[in-house]
Design a protein around this motif. Structure first.
Motif, mmCIF file in Angstrom:
data_model
loop_
_atom_site.group_PDB
_atom_site.id
_atom_site.type_symbol
_atom_site.label_atom_id
_atom_site.label_comp_id
_atom_site.label_asym_id
_atom_site.label_seq_id
_atom_site.Cartn_x
_atom_site.Cartn_y
_atom_site.Cartn_z
ATOM 1 N N PHE A 1 0.858 -1.192 0.000
ATOM 2 C CA PHE A 1 0.000 0.000 0.000
ATOM 3 C C PHE A 1 0.883 1.228 0.000
ATOM 4 N N ASP B 1 -3.938 3.942 3.764
ATOM 5 C CA ASP B 1 -4.299 2.547 3.519
ATOM 6 C C ASP B 1 -3.562 1.611 4.468
ATOM 7 N N ARG C 1 -5.087 1.914 7.940
ATOM 8 C CA ARG C 1 -6.385 1.256 8.047
ATOM 9 C C ARG C 1 -6.209 -0.234 8.304
ATOM 10 N N HIS D 1 -7.644 -4.616 0.077
ATOM 11 C CA HIS D 1 -8.310 -4.404 1.361
ATOM 12 C C HIS D 1 -9.296 -5.539 1.598
#
Length: 130
Positions: A63, A68, A71, A108
């Protein structure tokens, strides 16, 4: 009254010496539950440290944007915090368990899916502990 499970500073691997010890090929063990891989090692416990310590790694190669990576790390941290009791009985006195969880893909996943994979890893570690 029981307190809510937490993930405190003492439960994080921050020492470079511990990180190097964990990733030495001869001692550590590895288990995978895609998209996660866990490298773990049982070692002697240091003064003032938690019985189980965790390192979370989400590579910049996977990422590019920090938002990102953050997260994914947040999802893993929360799943571990809620389910760390699965490892509570696996560590004897005088020993500690070092765990590194590494993200393997550039996709994700839903938080529920990440939690299932973290539970799977923790169960495998509890079973495989050496």
């Amino acid at each position: 009254m029981t307190t809510a499970p937490t993930f405190s500073k003492e439960e994080r691997i921050v020492s470079n010496q511990l990180i190097e010890t964990l990733f030495e090929k001869s001692n550590s063990h590895s288990v995978t539950a895609y998209p996660l891989r866990a490298v773990f090692l049982k070692t002697e416990r240091h003064e003032g440290s938690a019985p189980v310590q965790l390192l979370i790694s989400v590579p910049k190669k996977r990422f590019k944007h920090a938002v990102d990576r953050n997260r994914v790390k947040r999802q893993i941290r929360e799943a571990y915090r809620k389910n760390k009791s699965l490892l509570a009985s696996t560590v004897e006195d005088g020993k500690m368990l070092l765990i590194a969880i590494i993200w393997l893909t550039d996709r994700h996943f839903a938080t529920a899916d990440v939690e299932k994979k973290v539970i799977s890893l923790l169960k495998q570690i509890a079973k495989d502990k050496s």
